[in-house]
Motif scaffolding. Structure first.
Motif, short mmCIF file in Angstrom:
data_model
loop_
_atom_site.label_atom_id
_atom_site.label_comp_id
_atom_site.label_asym_id
_atom_site.label_seq_id
_atom_site.Cartn_x
_atom_site.Cartn_y
_atom_site.Cartn_z
N ALA A 40 1.66 52.93 10.41
CA ALA A 40 1.32 52.42 9.26
C ALA A 40 -0.13 52.22 9.35
N SER A 84 2.69 46.76 13.27
CA SER A 84 2.92 48.05 12.66
C SER A 84 3.78 49.07 13.19
N ARG A 91 -5.75 56.29 4.03
CA ARG A 91 -5.71 56.08 2.81
C ARG A 91 -6.82 55.59 2.00
N GLY A 93 6.31 42.69 0.52
CA GLY A 93 6.78 43.51 1.87
C GLY A 93 6.74 42.92 3.18
N THR A 94 6.51 41.81 3.39
CA THR A 94 6.32 41.11 4.74
C THR A 94 6.60 39.80 4.72
N ASN A 98 9.07 46.28 7.07
CA ASN A 98 8.37 46.39 5.54
C ASN A 98 8.87 47.74 4.79
N PRO A 99 9.28 47.51 3.73
CA PRO A 99 9.95 48.79 3.07
C PRO A 99 8.67 49.55 2.34
N ASP A 100 7.41 48.76 2.22
CA ASP A 100 6.09 49.67 1.62
C ASP A 100 4.98 49.08 2.32
N PRO A 101 4.71 49.16 3.74
CA PRO A 101 3.47 48.51 4.30
C PRO A 101 2.51 49.26 3.65
N ALA A 102 2.31 50.19 2.86
CA ALA A 102 0.98 50.59 2.16
C ALA A 102 0.69 49.69 1.00
N ALA A 103 1.79 49.41 0.30
CA ALA A 103 1.49 48.41 -0.55
C ALA A 103 0.75 47.01 -0.12
N THR A 104 1.53 46.67 1.03
CA THR A 104 0.72 45.39 1.80
C THR A 104 -0.42 45.66 1.83
#
Length: 316
Positions: free
Chosen positions: A142, A138, A149, A301-302, A115-121
């Motif tokens: 992540a 994870s 966050r 992202g997933t 996943n390039p951006d797990p935070a967005a997921t």
């Protein structure tokens, strides 16, 4: 000179091969739908067939149109057989759910190792404010990063290896799940909700591949054994179990727990691959609660869609 007129074509002069093709396709389809669990599990063929057989119902309307085009009653009758078998086995998934109050809302997501951006997921999962967010696969911390966050909304969290749980409610008694492999693949946590304790398992079982399901099957049995001896009144199992509820290997779990998608969702809740899902490896299983809603959520992202469910607490 006499002119011979061509004889008009009659109904019986139409080609019969179209009707024959429909019949020859419909009858084996009915057999596969009714008896797929009898297929030998050589090279994991049986498990794969179990998992995808609900989609075979897509062939029924195609065959019905072909039977109509052939104007054949026999072909239509033949198509009615797999249609009836499919409806008896899977038609309930197309009925509207009864619904009900949402006293506990959960979501579960395979984050995808690449996943390039797990935070967005995770942000997409949290947008609708579920009480519990279960995460699997994870990497690079992540889950810990997401917990930090989202700490104002989800002040409680539990992490074991590559799985984690974010919660609006206090978490206690966290332990690792013995998956009978050399890698921790799950956790057990007791969540103190306003309506009472709920024991939550978050799991990511081994992947199933052609001729390689033994490890996954051991994981399923280990999870089922843990749930069987758990005396908690209310239990949730959330995660990527790498098998669908139709798979014969799923039997140890289905004997102990109910399927939220089957009880409170519409459709089959397919989650993988995310772009055009054909399988449902991601599950929400439960006991001691009433499922009131279930569905899927596409997140960025997933390669998996998330599974969502809502529950009510039955009267004591």
């Amino acid at each position: 000179m006499t002119t011979q007129l061509a004889a008009p074509r009659t109904r019986t002069s139409r080609p019969r091969w179209r009707a024959a093709v429909v019949v020859l396709a419909a009858l084996p389809l009915a057999v596969v739908l009714a008896g797929h669990r009898l297929a030998p599990n050589v090279y994991s063929f049986g498990s794969l067939l179990d998992s995808v057989v609900p989609l075979f119902g897509l062939a029924v309307p195609v065959l019905a149109l072909a039977a109509l085009a052939a104007r054949s009653r026999a072909a239509l009758l033949a198509v009615a057989l797999p249609a009836a078998v499919w409806a008896a086995q899977y038609g309930g998934a197309l009925l509207p759910p009864q619904g009900g109050p949402a006293e506990l809302r959960v979501v579960s997501q395979n984050l995808f190792a690449d996943n390039p951006d797990p935070a967005a997921t995770v942000a997409a999962l949290a947008a609708d404010g579920p009480d519990l967010i279960a995460l699997q696969e994870s990497t690079d911390g992540a889950v810990a990063a997401a917990a930090e966050r989202l700490r104002e909304t989800y002040p409680y969290h539990a992490i074991r290896s590559t799985v984690g749980l974010l919660s609006k409610h206090p978490i206690g008694q966290v332990s690792s799940l013995d998956s009978r492999t050399n890698w921790i693949r799950g956790l057990r946590a007791v969540v103190d909700t306003p309506q009472g304790d709920v024991t939550v398992y978050v799991a990511h079982l081994r992947s199933a591949r052609i001729n390689e399901t033994a490890s996954r099957d051991r994981n399923i049995q280990a999870l089922a054994d843990a749930v069987r001896v758990d005396d908690a009144q209310r239990v949730l199992v959330l995660g990527d179990l790498n098998t669908s509820a139709e798979d014969r290997a799923f039997a140890p779990l289905s004997a102990l727990l109910r399927d939220a998608q089957a009880d409170a969702g519409w459709g089959f809740g397919l989650t993988w691959p995310s772009a055009l899902p054909v399988l449902r490896p991601d599950q929400v299983l439960y006991r001691g609660l009433d499922a009131t809603d279930a569905g899927v959520l596409r997140t960025p992202g997933t390669d998996h869609r998330a599974v969502t469910s809502s529950f009510a607490f039955p009267a004591s």
